[in-house]
Write an enzyme that holds these catalytic residues in place. Structure first.
Site, PDB file in Angstrom:
ATOM      1  N   HIS A 217     -24.594 -57.965 -70.672  1.00  0.00           N
ATOM      2  CA  HIS A 217     -24.388 -58.021 -72.122  1.00  0.00           C
ATOM      3  C   HIS A 217     -22.954 -58.333 -72.528  1.00  0.00           C
ATOM      4  O   HIS A 217     -22.673 -58.521 -73.704  1.00  0.00           O
ATOM      5  CB  HIS A 217     -24.823 -56.712 -72.794  1.00  0.00           C
ATOM      6  CG  HIS A 217     -23.841 -55.584 -72.632  1.00  0.00           C
ATOM      7  ND1 HIS A 217     -23.777 -54.822 -71.504  1.00  0.00           N
ATOM      8  CD2 HIS A 217     -22.857 -55.120 -73.454  1.00  0.00           C
ATOM      9  CE1 HIS A 217     -22.813 -53.919 -71.635  1.00  0.00           C
ATOM     10  NE2 HIS A 217     -22.238 -54.075 -72.795  1.00  0.00           N
TER      11      HIS A 217
HETATM   12  C1  UD1 Z   1     -21.069 -53.400 -78.178  1.00  0.00           C
HETATM   13  C2  UD1 Z   1     -19.645 -53.022 -77.783  1.00  0.00           C
HETATM   14  C3  UD1 Z   1     -19.533 -53.021 -76.264  1.00  0.00           C
HETATM   15  C4  UD1 Z   1     -20.586 -52.143 -75.631  1.00  0.00           C
HETATM   16  C5  UD1 Z   1     -21.967 -52.535 -76.141  1.00  0.00           C
HETATM   17  C6  UD1 Z   1     -22.985 -51.555 -75.631  1.00  0.00           C
HETATM   18  C7  UD1 Z   1     -17.851 -53.730 -79.311  1.00  0.00           C
HETATM   19  C8  UD1 Z   1     -16.789 -54.719 -79.560  1.00  0.00           C
HETATM   20  N1  UD1 Z   1     -18.686 -54.009 -78.288  1.00  0.00           N
HETATM   21  O1  UD1 Z   1     -21.307 -54.731 -77.739  1.00  0.00           O
HETATM   22  O2  UD1 Z   1     -18.255 -52.509 -75.913  1.00  0.00           O
HETATM   23  O3  UD1 Z   1     -20.533 -52.299 -74.232  1.00  0.00           O
HETATM   24  O4  UD1 Z   1     -21.968 -52.504 -77.575  1.00  0.00           O
HETATM   25  O5  UD1 Z   1     -24.277 -52.048 -75.729  1.00  0.00           O
HETATM   26  O6  UD1 Z   1     -17.952 -52.746 -80.018  1.00  0.00           O
HETATM   27  N2  UD1 Z   1     -27.752 -56.815 -81.980  1.00  0.00           N
HETATM   28  C9  UD1 Z   1     -29.054 -56.693 -82.395  1.00  0.00           C
HETATM   29  N3  UD1 Z   1     -29.539 -55.432 -82.611  1.00  0.00           N
HETATM   30  C10 UD1 Z   1     -28.789 -54.320 -82.481  1.00  0.00           C
HETATM   31  C11 UD1 Z   1     -27.461 -54.452 -82.058  1.00  0.00           C
HETATM   32  C12 UD1 Z   1     -26.946 -55.713 -81.809  1.00  0.00           C
HETATM   33  O7  UD1 Z   1     -29.776 -57.683 -82.538  1.00  0.00           O
HETATM   34  O8  UD1 Z   1     -29.306 -53.196 -82.682  1.00  0.00           O
HETATM   35  C13 UD1 Z   1     -27.237 -58.169 -81.657  1.00  0.00           C
HETATM   36  C14 UD1 Z   1     -26.617 -58.891 -82.850  1.00  0.00           C
HETATM   37  O9  UD1 Z   1     -26.920 -60.241 -82.723  1.00  0.00           O
HETATM   38  C15 UD1 Z   1     -25.134 -58.699 -82.619  1.00  0.00           C
HETATM   39  C16 UD1 Z   1     -25.024 -58.679 -81.102  1.00  0.00           C
HETATM   40  O10 UD1 Z   1     -26.219 -58.062 -80.662  1.00  0.00           O
HETATM   41  O11 UD1 Z   1     -24.366 -59.700 -83.200  1.00  0.00           O
HETATM   42  C17 UD1 Z   1     -23.828 -57.932 -80.591  1.00  0.00           C
HETATM   43  O12 UD1 Z   1     -23.763 -56.611 -81.120  1.00  0.00           O
HETATM   44  P1  UD1 Z   1     -22.343 -55.854 -81.253  1.00  0.00           P
HETATM   45  O13 UD1 Z   1     -22.579 -54.458 -81.665  1.00  0.00           O
HETATM   46  O14 UD1 Z   1     -21.417 -56.650 -82.066  1.00  0.00           O
HETATM   47  O15 UD1 Z   1     -21.756 -55.925 -79.809  1.00  0.00           O
HETATM   48  P2  UD1 Z   1     -22.441 -55.602 -78.416  1.00  0.00           P
HETATM   49  O16 UD1 Z   1     -22.495 -56.847 -77.631  1.00  0.00           O
HETATM   50  O17 UD1 Z   1     -23.675 -54.829 -78.627  1.00  0.00           O
HETATM   51  N1  UDP Z   2     -29.231 -48.251 -71.135  1.00  0.00           N
HETATM   52  C1  UDP Z   2     -30.500 -47.978 -71.646  1.00  0.00           C
HETATM   53  N2  UDP Z   2     -31.403 -48.995 -71.693  1.00  0.00           N
HETATM   54  C2  UDP Z   2     -31.131 -50.241 -71.260  1.00  0.00           C
HETATM   55  C3  UDP Z   2     -29.836 -50.509 -70.723  1.00  0.00           C
HETATM   56  C4  UDP Z   2     -28.910 -49.498 -70.688  1.00  0.00           C
HETATM   57  O1  UDP Z   2     -30.786 -46.844 -72.034  1.00  0.00           O
HETATM   58  O2  UDP Z   2     -32.001 -51.124 -71.344  1.00  0.00           O
HETATM   59  C5  UDP Z   2     -28.236 -47.169 -71.096  1.00  0.00           C
HETATM   60  C6  UDP Z   2     -27.607 -46.926 -69.750  1.00  0.00           C
HETATM   61  O3  UDP Z   2     -28.359 -46.018 -69.015  1.00  0.00           O
HETATM   62  C7  UDP Z   2     -26.231 -46.360 -70.106  1.00  0.00           C
HETATM   63  C8  UDP Z   2     -25.926 -47.056 -71.409  1.00  0.00           C
HETATM   64  O4  UDP Z   2     -27.166 -47.539 -71.929  1.00  0.00           O
HETATM   65  O5  UDP Z   2     -26.285 -44.964 -70.326  1.00  0.00           O
HETATM   66  C9  UDP Z   2     -24.998 -48.204 -71.153  1.00  0.00           C
HETATM   67  O6  UDP Z   2     -24.904 -48.980 -72.284  1.00  0.00           O
HETATM   68  P1  UDP Z   2     -24.503 -50.523 -72.268  1.00  0.00           P
HETATM   69  O7  UDP Z   2     -24.786 -51.116 -70.954  1.00  0.00           O
HETATM   70  O8  UDP Z   2     -25.142 -51.124 -73.459  1.00  0.00           O
HETATM   71  O9  UDP Z   2     -22.935 -50.483 -72.582  1.00  0.00           O
HETATM   72  P2  UDP Z   2     -21.615 -50.135 -71.752  1.00  0.00           P
HETATM   73  O10 UDP Z   2     -21.835 -48.909 -70.958  1.00  0.00           O
HETATM   74  O11 UDP Z   2     -21.287 -51.333 -70.929  1.00  0.00           O
HETATM   75  O12 UDP Z   2     -20.589 -49.974 -72.831  1.00  0.00           O
END
Ligand code: UD1
Ligand code: UDP
Length: 380
Positions: A217
């Site tokens: 991601h």
């Molecule tokens: C965010 C965090 C990242 C973390 C990740 C965990 C920042 C800068 N990044 O990244 O550090 O590792 O969360 O998962 O804060 N979207 C949906 N539905 C949702 C959420 C997101 O469709 O419920 C899609 C949208 O298109 C959005 C994209 O995902 O633009 C990215 O979401 P965003 O929260 O900006 O960043 P993450 O990549 O999720």
């Molecule tokens: N996780 C989850 N479902 C998924 C993928 C990840 O519940 O399909 C959980 C995972 O076990 C961990 C957390 O989400 O506890 C990690 O989140 P993510 O990988 O989105 O972000 P990061 O840790 O890199 O910030």
């Protein structure tokens, strides 16, 4: 009564918050209110965790949603500031390094409300990463820094944040506490529940040890057609030998469509041993992490949980904040290089590794609450 505001927003923060909420239940002298920024909003990225992990419903939900960094962070900062102005809190609890963390730190510190940062001191030393920017700002604005590992303490010391004489918020100095990792608390607490109550392997018709779990991601991977294609090519090669379970973050689902060449995408979608899934629940991911032969991930949380459960990990990045995993030979940094990924998988799948308890004793949350309690009772 000590009143804390916990700010969460993204999936990993919601999960981490479960550990503190659980420990708070045994402390009637402390009250927690939860503010959800709404950074993550799909049911499988947010609501599922409240239900499954028994986290109290948020007292505030800003409903900020997705957007460019500046817009998203600004909306959150405004919303958090309004809550802090309307209701007095003794401190704000923040997790990790997302935009929700940054917004909480800026809003609280500017109002003079102490910031308590859980997962402080992690560094990738890659300043272009939004998370590195967020965590450095948050650490420097925090009053209590809860470091999960000794490496994190050392990073904070190098930045002058240990034994800081600076009078910061409320007239007290800044403090660094080696607390252990709340994710390890959760892993130990929830694994027995997940293993006894979750049927994901039966539904996917998979036997333990016959598949790999992959998650992707990070923007550095999803937003680059070259890197995303290389990772997918490696997964397809691995699928010739073992099944590949790939729960897709919503960002990744969208960018697979945009950034993969049509032929590669068709191959991925049609491969009989590739299971493309929506994001799975925490119990499901625990089972997958435990029973996978190897985990391949660019997630901070997933690489660490794999370590907790004794599963080796190919890290799809150039660097990691969790250097202990590499040092103990339980993980290999393979970046987004297809050859290196397959080589690391081949190497790790039969590697015999020790998984020492490097992330605390599963009581980090209690230690964190003790430290907050003592800090707030100190005379200024
Ligand atoms: C965010 C965090 C990242 C973390 C990740 C965990 C920042 C800068 N990044 O990244 O550090 O590792 O969360 O998962 O804060 N979207 C949906 N539905 C949702 C959420 C997101 O469709 O419920 C899609 C949208 O298109 C959005 C994209 O995902 O633009 C990215 O979401 P965003 O929260 O900006 O960043 P993450 O990549 O999720
Ligand atoms: N996780 C989850 N479902 C998924 C993928 C990840 O519940 O399909 C959980 C995972 O076990 C961990 C957390 O989400 O506890 C990690 O989140 P993510 O990988 O989105 O972000 P990061 O840790 O890199 O910030």
């Amino acid at each position: 009564m000590i009143k804390l505001l916990t700010v969460i927003g993204a999936r990993p923060q919601i999960i981490k918050a479960a550990a503190l909420s659980r420990a708070l239940a045994a402390r009637p002298e402390m009250e927690e209110k939860i503010l959800h920024t709404g950074q993550h909003y799909d049911a499988e990225m947010s609501e599922v965790f409240f239900r499954e992990l028994g986290i109290p419903a948020p007292d505030y939900n800003l409903g900020v949603g997705s957007g460019p960094h500046g817009v998203q962070t600004a909306k959150m900062t405004v919303g958090i500031e309004q809550v802090l102005q309307a209701e007095p809190f003794d401190g704000v609890v923040l997790y990790g390094d997302t935009n929700s963390t940054l917004a909480g730190a800026v809003a609280a510190a500017k109002l003079g409300v102490p910031v308590f940062h859980i997962e402080a001191g992690l560094r990738s030393f890659a300043m272009a990463m939004p998370e590195e920017q967020n965590r450095i700002v948050c650490d420097h604005l925090s009053s209590l820094l809860f470091a999960p590992t000794q490496t994190a303490v050392d990073n904070l010391r190098r930045e002058g944040l240990c034994d800081s004489p600076a009078v910061f918020t409320g007239g007290r100095g800044r403090r660094v506490v080696l607390s252990g990792d709340v994710m390890y608390d959760n892993a130990r607490y929830f694994a027995p529940l997940a293993l006894s109550g979750c049927d994901i392997l039966q539904r996917l018709q998979l036997e333990p040890g016959t598949f790999v779990l992959a998650t992707i991601h990070r923007p550095v991977n999803t937003d680059s057609p070259e890197r995303l294609s290389a990772i997918v090519a490696a997964l397809l090669e691995i699928a010739e030998e073992l099944a590949v379970v790939l729960p897709l973050h919503p960002r990744t689902r969208k960018l697979l469509e945009r950034n993969l060449p049509p032929q590669l995408r068709a191959q991925l979608e049609a491969h009989p041993r590739v299971h493309l899934l929506p994001p799975v629940s925490f119990f499901e991911v625990i089972v997958l992490e435990q029973q996978a032969r190897v985990v391949l991930t660019d997630s901070g949380g997933v690489q660490k949980e794999a370590f907790f459960y004794g599963t080796p990990t190919v890290i799809l990045r150039r660097e990691t904040e969790w250097v202990e995993i590499i040092e103990s030979r339980a993980g290999v940094l393979a970046d987004a290089d297809a050859v290196a990924i397959v080589r690391a998988y081949e190497d790790l799948k039969d590697r015999s590794v020790a998984f020492p308890p490097l992330f605390g004793d599963a009581h980090a949350a209690e230690r964190i609450l003790d430290a907050i309690d003592a800090y707030l009772k100190e005379k200024c």
